[in-house]
Each structure stands twice: as C-alpha cells, then as structure tokens.
Design a protein around this motif. Structure first.
Motif, PDB file in Angstrom:
ATOM      1  N   SER A  96      63.873 -57.755 128.786  1.00  0.00           N
ATOM      2  CA  SER A  96      62.904 -58.004 129.583  1.00  0.00           C
ATOM      3  C   SER A  96      63.087 -58.751 130.700  1.00  0.00           C
ATOM      4  O   SER A  96      64.016 -59.567 130.518  1.00  0.00           O
ATOM      5  CB  SER A  96      61.523 -58.725 128.950  1.00  0.00           C
ATOM      6  OG  SER A  96      60.456 -58.945 129.527  1.00  0.00           O
ATOM      7  N   VAL A  98      61.335 -61.478 131.452  1.00  0.00           N
ATOM      8  CA  VAL A  98      60.683 -62.805 131.448  1.00  0.00           C
ATOM      9  C   VAL A  98      61.346 -63.197 130.137  1.00  0.00           C
ATOM     10  O   VAL A  98      62.079 -62.570 129.359  1.00  0.00           O
ATOM     11  CB  VAL A  98      59.180 -62.468 131.482  1.00  0.00           C
ATOM     12  CG1 VAL A  98      58.664 -61.903 132.823  1.00  0.00           C
ATOM     13  CG2 VAL A  98      58.738 -61.377 130.533  1.00  0.00           C
ATOM     14  N   ASP A 118      55.886 -60.690 128.741  1.00  0.00           N
ATOM     15  CA  ASP A 118      55.379 -59.694 129.440  1.00  0.00           C
ATOM     16  C   ASP A 118      54.573 -58.419 128.512  1.00  0.00           C
ATOM     17  O   ASP A 118      54.290 -57.515 128.918  1.00  0.00           O
ATOM     18  CB  ASP A 118      56.247 -58.994 130.396  1.00  0.00           C
ATOM     19  CG  ASP A 118      57.421 -58.259 129.714  1.00  0.00           C
ATOM     20  OD1 ASP A 118      57.666 -58.394 128.436  1.00  0.00           O
ATOM     21  OD2 ASP A 118      58.441 -57.748 130.320  1.00  0.00           O
ATOM     22  N   ASN A 135      54.438 -51.329 124.659  1.00  0.00           N
ATOM     23  CA  ASN A 135      53.963 -52.616 125.852  1.00  0.00           C
ATOM     24  C   ASN A 135      52.707 -52.848 125.722  1.00  0.00           C
ATOM     25  O   ASN A 135      51.800 -52.007 125.935  1.00  0.00           O
ATOM     26  CB  ASN A 135      54.301 -52.023 127.205  1.00  0.00           C
ATOM     27  CG  ASN A 135      55.808 -51.843 127.467  1.00  0.00           C
ATOM     28  OD1 ASN A 135      56.511 -52.567 126.898  1.00  0.00           O
ATOM     29  ND2 ASN A 135      56.149 -50.843 128.451  1.00  0.00           N
ATOM     30  N   PRO A 139      50.526 -61.212 126.693  1.00  0.00           N
ATOM     31  CA  PRO A 139      51.718 -61.738 126.264  1.00  0.00           C
ATOM     32  C   PRO A 139      51.864 -61.597 124.631  1.00  0.00           C
ATOM     33  O   PRO A 139      50.707 -61.987 124.203  1.00  0.00           O
ATOM     34  CB  PRO A 139      51.736 -63.310 126.604  1.00  0.00           C
ATOM     35  CG  PRO A 139      50.772 -63.129 127.756  1.00  0.00           C
ATOM     36  CD  PRO A 139      49.914 -62.191 127.621  1.00  0.00           C
TER      37      PRO A 139
END
Length: 850
Positions: A96, A98, A118, A135, A139
């Motif tokens: 990712s 992040v 994310d 996904n 978070p």
C-alpha cells in the motif's frame, strides 16, 4: 531517582520491591531504600542491523511480527519486509502507499495477513498462490489469522476497524463473513490463541470462544481519561488460557476457566477470573511473558528538575514478578533507542519469540533485540566488575587466574568452542600464553576450535603456528582449509610452504576442485597470476573473468581465448569487445566461427568484421534464422552474388524480389506459420496471401494461425470457404470468435473515421462560408475588364455620387451595366471571365456581345 541508561551492548540493572497498594508518591524516600544495589543484569541488548538499518534510514517501522523462522516488518510507506534473525532482507512486498497497521502469521509461518491504513486487507500464502484481497472504506487497524490457518478446516481470520469481522472459507471455497462485535469504537488490538480471540476497543477487552461461538467476558478499561488511540491496549497470551492485559499504567492477568456444568444454565461454558491486578509507574507500550515473570516495555514521561514541563525520556524494559497483591521488580533498564525524544507511547511495540526468549523493542527508527544472559555473559560481568574495583597490577593477575581457571573448566567439560572464544579476552596480547594454549588445543585434537579466534591484527603469532593449523585442516577438512585461506591474510604464514603442501595433496587427488581453487587463490596472493588463470580455466571457475580484469591479464589470455569461449561464451564475447585495444584476436579461427561474437560485433559497428559477413550469413541461416533478415538488410558489405551460389541462397532471395520462393522456404523448411504471416504482412501482396492460404489449407494448425491473424489483412471468407468439410481444426471456436471481434473492431473504426470526416468537412465548409461572406474592398479606380466589352474605367470623381459595381467571389469586378443578361438559371449570375475559361477561348466575349 537514579536513572539506569543502556545502549545496545551495555546494560545495567536495579532491583526494587513495589506493592500495589502503595502509590508512587507514598514510597519511602529513605536513602537505604532508594540506593540501588548493583546486581548482575538479566538481559543483554543489541540493535537489529544489516538490511534493517537501510530500511529505517529511508522509512519508519510501524509494526513487526516475530516467528521462529523469520521476522516480518511493516513500514509507514506501506511495505512489508521478510527478514532473517540477523536483519537481512529475504523478501519484500509493496502492499500500500500508506502505513501498514498489522502483520499476522500462522504457527507454521506459511501464511501471512496484512492490513493497512487505507483499508486494504491481504491474506496469502508465502509458498502457495491462495489468497484473499479486500478493500474496505475505513482504516483496518488489526488482522489476526487462525493459529492453524494452514489446515484446511481452519481457514479463518479476523479484521478489526470500526467492527470486528470473522472470515471463514466454506466448502465452496468462498469466504463467509460474520460480525463478532461493533458499536464500541475502533478495534485497536487482536490476539488469537488456540480457540480464543481477545480484542480491545475504546471500552475494554473482550474474549470470544471460536469453538462455542460465544463471547466469554468484558474486561473494562480502568483509566478512561487516557485517549485509547494515544495509549493503546497491549494484549499478550502467556499460554492457551492466560491473557495479560496492559492499558495505561494498569496490568491485569486474566485466567480463562471452565465453568461448572451445574452453573451453566444460559451462561457461556467458560468464564474469566482476574488473578492479579496492579498499577505501574509508567505507561505500558508492550507486554511479553518470561517463564512465570513478565517483561514490560514502558513509555516514560518525566519532569525536569529545572522546568515544570514534562519531556519524553528513554523507554524502559522491566522484568517484574506478578504477585497476588502486587508485583516485584526484578530488573529495570532504560533503553537508548534512536529518536526516543520524538516518540509517543503508541510508537513502541514489544514482540517476542517464545522458542528462544528473544524480545524485540520496535520503534519507528530503531529495533533493539533483548535476550537472556548466559554463563559467558555472567563471567564477563564478574570480570568487568572486578576490573572496576581492583588495582591494575592486581587485576591483571587475578584476571588471568580467573580466566584461565574458567577456560580449563570449559575444556574439561568438553565445551571447546566456548573455551577458545574466551581465549580472546583472557589471553589478550600475551603471545606466550597464546602459543601455549594453541599447543594445548593441538594435544587434545581441537586445533579447529581455536583456529577462528587466533589473533590476526597487530598481534600476530609465529608463522609456524598458523601453518600448523592449516596443515591440520589440510589433512582432515578441505572445505575448512579453503575457508581459512580466504579469511586469513597471506602475511600470517609462508605462502610457498602452504602451496607445496597443497601440491603434494593434489598428487593424491588431482581432480579435487576445492584444493585446486584454493591453490589458485594462493597463487593469486603470490602474484603468480598465470598459474592461477590456468587453474581457473581448467575448473571453469566463475572468478576467472574477475581475475583477468582485476590484474589486467589481457595480454596473458591471447592464446586462451578459445578456452574462455568454451567456458562462458557470453562473458568472453563481452570482454573481447570491451577490450579490443588490449587483446589481439586476429588469429584464432574458432573465435570468428562463433556466431555470438560476430553478432555482437556487428551490432556495435556494422563495418567491423566486414570480411566475415559472408561466413556470418551461413551461421545465421543455420543457428539463428530470426536475425538473418535484419543482418542482410543492415549489412552493406555482404557479397550477395556469391551468396546466391551458396546452398543458403533461398534466404537471400527475400532481398532480391523472389518473395514467393522466400515464403515457400519459410513454410516448408521452417514450418513457422507465424513468421510466414509476418512476412506476408510486410510484403502486402495479395498473391502471397493466396499462396499462403493454398499451402495451409490441408494443415489444421496452419489454418488456426491464419484464422487468428488474417482478419485485418484479407477477407477471412476466402479461407473459410476453402476449408474441407469435416476437417478438425484446433481452437476453431476461439478463432472464429476472434474474427468476429476483429470485424466488429473494423466496423467501429470505420464509423469513428466517418464521424471524424463528416465533422471535419462541416467545419471546413463553415470556415469557407465565413471566408466568402467577408466584405471586399472596392477602389474608386479599379479594373478594366475588357476594352471591347467595357468602354470605361472605374473612376469616380465625386465620392458622394452612386456607382454600381458587381464583385464575384473570384474577385472579378464588373460595372453592373456591363454584365450580360442572366443565364439559364433565373436569379443566378456567373462571372463571365471564369465561365469563359471553362467553356473555351472567345466564349466570354461572344456572350457579352449578345
């Protein structure tokens, strides 16, 4: 209060008793109680270096998980690194952009679960292709795999964000999702042990029994004034039924117990009992079990003596002994981690390896490993302590006696490696003691044990000592002998003596690769590079090219080029081409017979090696046909007339207009329909396509290739109508589908082009219309059209007086009176001059005279 500060490699300890009922402010200030007795440390520390150092210079650690086989490190830039226990990177995953929030491993270390800030969640096998990817729109803070995830009946894992979700794979290989808990804030920690899942949210800690699908208990958070995101909960399973909870400055030890059947009724089959609870002096960042004790990582805030404001101090690693009504502090160390002044409580983590009692202190820019001290560390501490308290002369005497006594003890016990290792510290720079100890190890047959600890720096023993050890290895261990030759500087021993010994052993075993390689290295130390080069070439050793470049041996290999080519043609060709000014290669024919050399030479410069271009054609034709056509096109030195008389002349006919013959050669000799189709596309000749179809019509694989490629160049109906009924064609359905798709694509392209053409035409028409509608300036004195038809000029003396002029778009102007009568189309007037040009000479005058 006195601070005990350590850096990795140095540690100090203190011991203090603390009762849970007593607050820190109530503790006695008596000097006898506050004074720490200097006791031996319980742990030793070192930084995790190697690949970790490079990672943390560019990135920051966000989480880490420890397995007995390896470590898994997550970073703030969304990367996951698999490391060995020394910190070397073995594998890297870009997950990712992040922060990685959590990494979970199963007991086998074969599956990994990863979640990031994310909302990405990935669960996959390190050695298999199975995996889960999802996904979320929030978070995901934590993920935990079932400890036995590798088993087919345990494919379960949980994720925690704003709710705790359980994923289970059913018998259809689909993932079923169920919500275990939600509505009490963010899930900040999850720990799965056996059939029990423990998790923490903003309210407290829950435990769920996966076998009975029941929630067992709810352990409330004590200090509700602390923000749970800044001071997160630490969870740790000591065993399958004991959970340790640390939150803020509070620690609770919870035991999961079986409920009596008579008491069950509607209650869960298990319940939780808090067997110990106590307050700590600082904020808890991590917990780990150590036998019946507890290792705690503390985040420390202290107040300066000169300033009232708080500042962040070094984190502390304490060992405490939980008691029924409090705890006993066994040791306490303040750790000097990098950038500790900038870290918060949530930035620290404590992970442990149960098998080896290793404790990993993770901070954004540093990872420190703590481990239990062994007997060697105990002796070192004793010696260091004595050194600090005894005079120098007395110390050396006592040090030697204690040290030698300890070495003798280790030798008698049979721990030869530990005894040899202690020699470095005990013997120091005493050359006589060193040599005596070496002979002692020789007597007991343990020269190998002491070999790696012999001094090699400023202090060096006599060469005979090193030669004696080398001979010992040479008699019993060729691999160990080779390793010593690589590790020891050549100045330690007489090089020629060792070379002679190796040569004697090679007489008994002349093909031994280890001895030959070692002999080559000895020749290299002795700067007899020609001898070393011969051995490397004989062994086909990979270091031969490094030896040539390092010692500039290009002049010595002129008669060995063929050997180099036979060994590694690719490297030899590159070396020859890169060093043309240093190597003369005019003679050896086998070199120029190498197509690889000629090919790379031609690629670098089309003019070099031009006298070999005729021979190169034959090499291409026989061994590398795909590069033949490009070579013939690019070479201007190729004697085509001679080549035509060669048995390979069919290849050259492509360049001389005989395309049909070239196509036949590709089909019959190469039997490569793809290359034939490519050739037909390049020539763009309808007759070639017809020949290709005719040749392929009785070969089903060729028909398949044509159907897959012919649609954009030739009408496929021409091919389809000629296919015999009943012929079995591989992948016919897929080929027909591709033809239809190509046809639809062509229709779409034509319609798109048509729309563009219409739009462009309309735009140009509008532009032309606007241009023609513009006004035309008419001068007062203008144009004489024809003296026979118009008897006066454009001339106006009085500008106020009207005059009539007709101006056509062709910019011809006429007096209105001079124009002939309208033509056959009523109301439409044409320019007489332009009309006359289209009809012929004189027609305009005749028209005007009517």
């Amino acid at each position: 209060m006195r601070k005990n500060i350590i850096t990795p490699g140095l540690q100090y300890s203190r011991k203090k008793h603390r009762n849970v009922g007593r607050k820190p402010s109530e503790e006695s200030t008596d000097e006898s109680e506050e004074e720490d007795s200097e006791e031996e440390p319980k742990l030793k520390y070192e930084r995790l270096a190697n690949g970790v150092t490079e990672i943390l210079q560019k990135d920051a650690a966000s989480c880490m998980t420890v397995h007995d086989k390896f470590l898994a490190l997550g970073t703030h830039f969304g990367k996951v690194f698999l490391l060995d226990i020394q910190g070397n990177v073995t594998q890297k995953f870009d997950i990712s952009p992040v922060k990685i929030n959590q990494i979970s491993l199963d007991e086998s270390g074969e599956h990994v679960g990863i979640c990031s800030e994310d909302g990405k969640v990935q669960v996959f096998g390190l050695y298999t292709r199975e995996g889960f990817h999802e996904n979320f729109d929030c978070p995901i803070k934590v993920v935990a795999l079932h400890p036995r995830f590798s088993s087919s009946n345990c494919k379960q894992f949980v994720t925690g964000g704003n709710k705790l979700l359980l994923y289970e794979r059913n018998w259809l290989n689909r993932w079923k999702t169920s919500t275990l808990h939600e509505g009490e804030g963010t899930i900040t920690n999850v720990q799965w042990r056996a059939n029990l899942i423990a998790w923490a949210n903003n309210v407290g800690v829950k435990i769920y029994d996966i076998s009975t699908k029941q929630r067992i208990t709810n352990v409330l958070r004590d200090n509700v004034s602390l923000r749970p995101d800044m001071y997160p909960c630490s969870l740790c399973w000591k065993d399958n039924t004991t959970l340790i909870v640390g939150w803020g400055s509070s620690i609770k030890i919870c035991a999961v117990k079986e409920r009596d059947h008579a008491e069950m009724r509607d209650l869960p089959s298990r319940y939780v009992e808090i067997v110990s609870a106590f307050e700590t002096e600082f904020f808890i960042s991590g917990l780990a079990p150590l036998a019946d004790q507890l290792v705690t990582l503390y985040f420390v805030k202290e107040t300066s003596d000169h300033m009232e404001e708080e500042f962040r101090a070094r984190p502390r690693l304490d060992i405490i002994q939980p008691l029924a009504e409090g705890c006993e502090e066994i040791s306490s160390d303040a750790l000097t981690v990098r950038n500790f002044q900038e870290n918060e409580c949530r930035d620290y983590r404590l992970e442990h390896s149960e098998g080896e009692s290793l404790f990993y202190i993770i901070s954004p820019k540093d990872i420190v490993v703590a481990k239990e001290r062994d007997q060697d560390d105990h002796i070192d501490w004793l010696l260091d302590k004595k050194k600090c308290h005894i005079g120098t002369s007395i110390f050396h005497c006592l040090f030697s006696k204690i040290g030698m006594a300890y070495i003798n003890h280790l030798v008698e016990k049979g721990d030869y490696d530990s005894a040899a290792r202690k020699c470095q510290k005990v013997l120091g720079k005493n050359m006589e003691l060193w040599e005596n100890e070496v002979y002692r190890f020789k007597t007991i047959g343990q020269l190998k044990a002491i070999s790696q600890y012999l001094p090699r720096g400023d202090l060096r023993l006599r060469p005979a000592i090193y030669e004696m050890i080398l001979h010992e290895f040479l008699k019993t261990d060729y691999e160990g002998f080779a390793m010593l030759i690589r590790e020891w500087p050549g100045e330690l021993y007489n090089n020629m003596t060792v070379i002679q010994a190796v040569t004697d052993h090679l007489k008994k075993d002349p093909a031994n690769g280890t001895l030959l390689t070692t002999l080559a290295e000895l020749y290299t130390y002795d700067q007899r590079y020609d001898r070393a080069l011969e051995i490397y070439l004989r062994l086909r050793h990979k270091d031969v090219y490094q030896l040539i470049h390092k010692h500039n041996l290009f002049s010595a290999i002129e008669d060995k080029i063929v050997l180099l080519m036979d060994f590694d043609k690719e490297k030899a060709v590159d070396m020859l081409l890169d060093n043309e000014d240093k190597i003369s290669v005019c003679a050896p024919g086998r070199l120029y017979l190498s197509g690889k050399y000629l090919h790379k030479l031609f690629k670098r410069d089309h003019h070099k090696g031009q006298k070999h271009h005729e021979r190169q054609i034959g090499l291409y034709a026989e061994y590398d046909r795909p590069n033949l056509l490009p070579f013939l096109r690019d070479s201007i030195h190729c004697p085509l007339e001679k080549v035509l008389r060669n048995q390979r002349r069919a290849h050259v006919k492509m360049l001389m207009g005989n395309c049909r013959r070239a196509l036949q050669m590709i089909m019959e000799e190469l039997e490569d329909v793809d290359k034939a189709i490519e050739f037909a596309k390049e020539q763009d000749d309808a007759e070639l396509w017809e020949d290709l179809i005719s040749y392929s019509i009785d070969k089903p694989p060729f028909i398949t290739g044509l159907l897959n490629n012919i649609g954009t160049h030739v009408d496929p109906i021409l091919l389809i109508h000629r296919i015999k009924e009943g012929m079995e064609i591989p992948n016919l359905r897929d080929s027909l589908v591709k033809i239809l798709q190509d046809y639809n694509l062509q229709i779409l392209l034509r319609e798109g082009c048509k729309k563009i053409l219409v739009a462009d035409s309309l735009s140009l028409l509008q532009k032309n219309h606007r241009t023609q509608m513009r006004g035309v300036r008419v001068d007062a004195c203008g144009l004489l059209v024809d003296q026979e038809t118009c008897m006066f000029y454009f001339f106006v003396v009085d500008m106020a007086q009207n005059f009539s002029v007709v101006v056509f778009h062709c910019r011809h102007m006429f007096h209105k009176e001079c124009l002939p009568s309208p033509g056959t189309i009523p109301g439409v007037q044409f320019c007489n001059i332009c009309s006359a040009k289209r009809r012929g000479p004189g027609s305009g005058i005749l028209e005007m005279k009517k």
